[in-house]
Design a protein around this motif. Structure first.
Motif, PDB file in Angstrom:
ATOM      1  N   PHE A 169       0.834  -1.197   0.000  1.00  0.00           N
ATOM      2  CA  PHE A 169       0.000   0.000   0.000  1.00  0.00           C
ATOM      3  C   PHE A 169       0.874   1.255   0.000  1.00  0.00           C
ATOM      4  CE2 PHE A 169      -2.647   3.345   1.719  1.00  0.00           C
ATOM      5  CZ  PHE A 169      -3.882   3.118   1.133  1.00  0.00           C
ATOM      6  N   LYS A 170       1.882   1.288   0.860  1.00  0.00           N
ATOM      7  CA  LYS A 170       2.768   2.456   0.951  1.00  0.00           C
ATOM      8  C   LYS A 170       3.536   2.679  -0.336  1.00  0.00           C
ATOM      9  CE  LYS A 170       5.120   1.584   4.717  1.00  0.00           C
ATOM     10  NZ  LYS A 170       6.113   1.828   5.796  1.00  0.00           N
ATOM     11  N   ASN A 171       3.956   1.594  -1.002  1.00  0.00           N
ATOM     12  CA  ASN A 171       4.701   1.728  -2.247  1.00  0.00           C
ATOM     13  C   ASN A 171       3.851   2.357  -3.343  1.00  0.00           C
ATOM     14  OD1 ASN A 171       7.015   0.621  -1.165  1.00  0.00           O
ATOM     15  ND2 ASN A 171       6.552  -1.462  -1.862  1.00  0.00           N
ATOM     16  N   ASN A 172       2.553   2.130  -3.279  1.00  0.00           N
ATOM     17  CA  ASN A 172       1.647   2.708  -4.271  1.00  0.00           C
ATOM     18  C   ASN A 172       1.239   4.134  -3.934  1.00  0.00           C
ATOM     19  OD1 ASN A 172       0.537   0.937  -6.601  1.00  0.00           O
ATOM     20  ND2 ASN A 172       0.683  -0.496  -4.884  1.00  0.00           N
ATOM     21  N   TRP A 173       0.990   4.398  -2.653  1.00  0.00           N
ATOM     22  CA  TRP A 173       0.337   5.654  -2.295  1.00  0.00           C
ATOM     23  C   TRP A 173       1.071   6.529  -1.283  1.00  0.00           C
ATOM     24  CZ3 TRP A 173      -3.129   7.682  -5.246  1.00  0.00           C
ATOM     25  CH2 TRP A 173      -3.876   6.845  -6.096  1.00  0.00           C
ATOM     26  N   GLY A 174       2.051   6.011  -0.622  1.00  0.00           N
ATOM     27  CA  GLY A 174       2.760   6.845   0.336  1.00  0.00           C
ATOM     28  C   GLY A 174       1.905   7.159   1.548  1.00  0.00           C
ATOM     29  N   ALA A 175       2.032   8.377   2.057  1.00  0.00           N
ATOM     30  CA  ALA A 175       1.377   8.761   3.304  1.00  0.00           C
ATOM     31  C   ALA A 175      -0.008   9.357   3.080  1.00  0.00           C
ATOM     32  CB  ALA A 175       2.248   9.762   4.055  1.00  0.00           C
ATOM     33  N   LEU A 176      -0.834   9.237   4.096  1.00  0.00           N
ATOM     34  CA  LEU A 176      -2.147   9.880   4.115  1.00  0.00           C
ATOM     35  C   LEU A 176      -1.953  11.390   4.256  1.00  0.00           C
ATOM     36  CD1 LEU A 176      -5.299   9.523   4.431  1.00  0.00           C
ATOM     37  CD2 LEU A 176      -4.882   9.485   6.903  1.00  0.00           C
ATOM     38  N   VAL A 177      -2.670  12.179   3.427  1.00  0.00           N
ATOM     39  CA  VAL A 177      -2.552  13.634   3.483  1.00  0.00           C
ATOM     40  C   VAL A 177      -3.942  14.257   3.570  1.00  0.00           C
ATOM     41  CG1 VAL A 177      -0.371  13.668   2.203  1.00  0.00           C
ATOM     42  CG2 VAL A 177      -2.534  13.856   0.955  1.00  0.00           C
ATOM     43  N   GLY A 178      -3.973  15.578   3.723  1.00  0.00           N
ATOM     44  CA  GLY A 178      -5.246  16.295   3.785  1.00  0.00           C
ATOM     45  C   GLY A 178      -5.222  17.391   4.827  1.00  0.00           C
ATOM     46  N   ASP A 179      -6.106  18.354   4.664  1.00  0.00           N
ATOM     47  CA  ASP A 179      -6.215  19.450   5.620  1.00  0.00           C
ATOM     48  C   ASP A 179      -6.615  18.924   6.990  1.00  0.00           C
ATOM     49  OD1 ASP A 179      -5.635  21.180   3.573  1.00  0.00           O
ATOM     50  OD2 ASP A 179      -7.717  21.768   3.211  1.00  0.00           O
ATOM     51  N   GLU A 180      -6.230  19.665   8.035  1.00  0.00           N
ATOM     52  CA  GLU A 180      -6.578  19.250   9.394  1.00  0.00           C
ATOM     53  C   GLU A 180      -6.722  20.465  10.293  1.00  0.00           C
ATOM     54  OE1 GLU A 180      -2.141  18.166  11.008  1.00  0.00           O
ATOM     55  OE2 GLU A 180      -3.168  16.640   9.820  1.00  0.00           O
ATOM     56  N   VAL A 181      -7.385  20.270  11.419  1.00  0.00           N
ATOM     57  CA  VAL A 181      -7.493  21.336  12.405  1.00  0.00           C
ATOM     58  C   VAL A 181      -6.164  21.438  13.160  1.00  0.00           C
ATOM     59  CG1 VAL A 181      -9.982  21.034  12.642  1.00  0.00           C
ATOM     60  CG2 VAL A 181      -8.449  19.799  14.173  1.00  0.00           C
ATOM     61  N   LYS A 182      -5.932  22.573  13.830  1.00  0.00           N
ATOM     62  CA  LYS A 182      -4.632  22.806  14.478  1.00  0.00           C
ATOM     63  C   LYS A 182      -4.388  21.907  15.675  1.00  0.00           C
ATOM     64  CE  LYS A 182      -3.943  27.570  12.939  1.00  0.00           C
ATOM     65  NZ  LYS A 182      -3.732  28.980  13.346  1.00  0.00           N
ATOM     66  N   THR A 183      -5.381  21.732  16.511  1.00  0.00           N
ATOM     67  CA  THR A 183      -5.166  20.939  17.725  1.00  0.00           C
ATOM     68  C   THR A 183      -6.091  19.725  17.771  1.00  0.00           C
ATOM     69  OG1 THR A 183      -6.678  22.413  18.937  1.00  0.00           O
ATOM     70  CG2 THR A 183      -4.310  22.881  19.078  1.00  0.00           C
ATOM     71  N   ALA A 184      -7.379  19.963  18.018  1.00  0.00           N
ATOM     72  CA  ALA A 184      -8.347  18.870  18.090  1.00  0.00           C
ATOM     73  C   ALA A 184      -9.730  19.399  17.729  1.00  0.00           C
ATOM     74  CB  ALA A 184      -8.377  18.262  19.483  1.00  0.00           C
ATOM     75  N   PRO A 185     -10.554  18.573  17.068  1.00  0.00           N
ATOM     76  CA  PRO A 185     -11.933  18.988  16.792  1.00  0.00           C
ATOM     77  C   PRO A 185     -12.705  19.121  18.105  1.00  0.00           C
ATOM     78  CG  PRO A 185     -11.307  17.061  15.483  1.00  0.00           C
ATOM     79  CD  PRO A 185     -10.262  17.242  16.531  1.00  0.00           C
ATOM     80  N   LYS A 186     -13.766  19.903  18.075  1.00  0.00           N
ATOM     81  CA  LYS A 186     -14.595  20.088  19.259  1.00  0.00           C
ATOM     82  C   LYS A 186     -15.132  18.746  19.745  1.00  0.00           C
ATOM     83  CE  LYS A 186     -18.598  22.674  20.972  1.00  0.00           C
ATOM     84  NZ  LYS A 186     -19.689  23.625  20.603  1.00  0.00           N
ATOM     85  N   GLY A 187     -14.954  18.491  21.028  1.00  0.00           N
ATOM     86  CA  GLY A 187     -15.453  17.250  21.626  1.00  0.00           C
ATOM     87  C   GLY A 187     -14.428  16.132  21.668  1.00  0.00           C
ATOM     88  N   PHE A 188     -13.220  16.390  21.142  1.00  0.00           N
ATOM     89  CA  PHE A 188     -12.156  15.373  21.147  1.00  0.00           C
ATOM     90  C   PHE A 188     -10.941  15.896  21.912  1.00  0.00           C
ATOM     91  CE2 PHE A 188     -14.732  14.446  17.458  1.00  0.00           C
ATOM     92  CZ  PHE A 188     -14.801  13.061  17.415  1.00  0.00           C
ATOM     93  N   SER A 189     -10.228  14.992  22.560  1.00  0.00           N
ATOM     94  CA  SER A 189      -9.048  15.373  23.332  1.00  0.00           C
ATOM     95  C   SER A 189      -7.832  15.522  22.423  1.00  0.00           C
ATOM     96  CB  SER A 189      -8.759  14.320  24.401  1.00  0.00           C
ATOM     97  OG  SER A 189      -7.485  14.554  24.992  1.00  0.00           O
ATOM     98  N   LYS A 190      -7.093  16.612  22.596  1.00  0.00           N
ATOM     99  CA  LYS A 190      -5.870  16.816  21.813  1.00  0.00           C
ATOM    100  C   LYS A 190      -4.768  15.851  22.241  1.00  0.00           C
ATOM    101  CE  LYS A 190      -4.225  20.691  24.703  1.00  0.00           C
ATOM    102  NZ  LYS A 190      -3.133  19.996  25.379  1.00  0.00           N
ATOM    103  N   ASP A 191      -4.971  15.167  23.365  1.00  0.00           N
ATOM    104  CA  ASP A 191      -3.987  14.208  23.863  1.00  0.00           C
ATOM    105  C   ASP A 191      -4.326  12.762  23.508  1.00  0.00           C
ATOM    106  OD1 ASP A 191      -2.494  16.243  25.164  1.00  0.00           O
ATOM    107  OD2 ASP A 191      -3.972  16.266  26.788  1.00  0.00           O
TER     108      ASP A 191
END
Length: 224
Positions: free
Chosen positions: A142-164
């Motif tokens: 899988f990695k040889n074909n596609w490499g790493a998962l990418v995409g936009d993200e929030v800075k710390t954590a979405p509302k309702g989720f722990s940043k830790d």
């Protein structure tokens, strides 16, 4: 048409230097010829996809740019883009092929803009257990074909989720995309469409997993 014509790159390189309506209208006949070629290529990709997946729609994006809310007022795109949609609701994810000169071509797959309900469901899954996702990402083939998962993200954590949270790297993403880039020479090669087909086929473990997540609740009960 199972190959990309060199005339596609030639036209876009000229358009880059003359991105205005007068020039485009004068060369409309040339554009229609390369558009016909590229539509043939995209339909060949569609047929290739149908040999290993259920795809119900191909959308080839128009060359005309929407400049209403953009600082860039150039009227035309200098690339072709085509999106392939899997049969919903049971199959999730999509494929994209981007053809652009100067070694800017790429293919992409995954989830560009999950709706709020789907995005929350994905995040909740990773909050509960991300082991299956991590196994897919670590697989060598899988990695040889596609490499790493990418995409936009929030800075710390979405509302309702722990940043830790141990899976915060996955939870904070807003997109879940894989991209594979190509040079002009690779795109023009006769083997390009076969390479694209094999790469798209290799994404299946990811699509199978995400489709299962998005068609069930957190208890594993079907939503269909």
């Amino acid at each position: 048409m199972k190959t990309v014509s060199a005339n596609v790159f030639k036209f876009f390189k000229q358009l880059e230097q003359n991105n205005n309506r007068d020039w485009f209208n004068e060369h409309k006949k040339e554009f229609k010829a390369v558009e016909k070629d590229i539509k043939g290529f995209y339909n060949s990709v569609l047929e290739t996809l149908k040999t290993h997946d259920e795809v119900d729609k191909l959308k080839i994006f128009r060359i005309y740019r929407d400049v209403r809310f953009s600082k860039n007022k150039l009227p035309y795109k200098t690339h072709f883009g085509g999106a392939f949609h899997r049969v919903k609701p049971q199959l999730r994810g999509g494929y994209y092929v981007h053809i652009q000169p100067n070694n800017e071509s790429f293919i992409a797959t995954g989830f560009w803009e999950p709706n709020p309900a789907d995005l929350l469901r994905i995040r909740k899954e990773f909050e509960m257990d991300a082991s299956e996702m991590r196994a897919i990402l670590k697989d060598e083939k899988f990695k040889n074909n596609w490499g790493a998962l990418v995409g936009d993200e929030v800075k710390t954590a979405p509302k309702g989720f722990s940043k830790d949270h141990e899976n915060i790297d996955l939870i904070k993403k807003k997109q879940y995309i894989f991209i594979r880039k190509y040079t002009d020479a690779q795109v023009l090669d006769e083997g390009f469409i076969d390479d694209v087909g094999l790469a798209f086929k290799a994404i299946r473990p990811y699509f199978n997993y995400m489709s299962d997540v998005l068609t069930t609740n957190l208890n594993g009960e079907s939503l269909l």
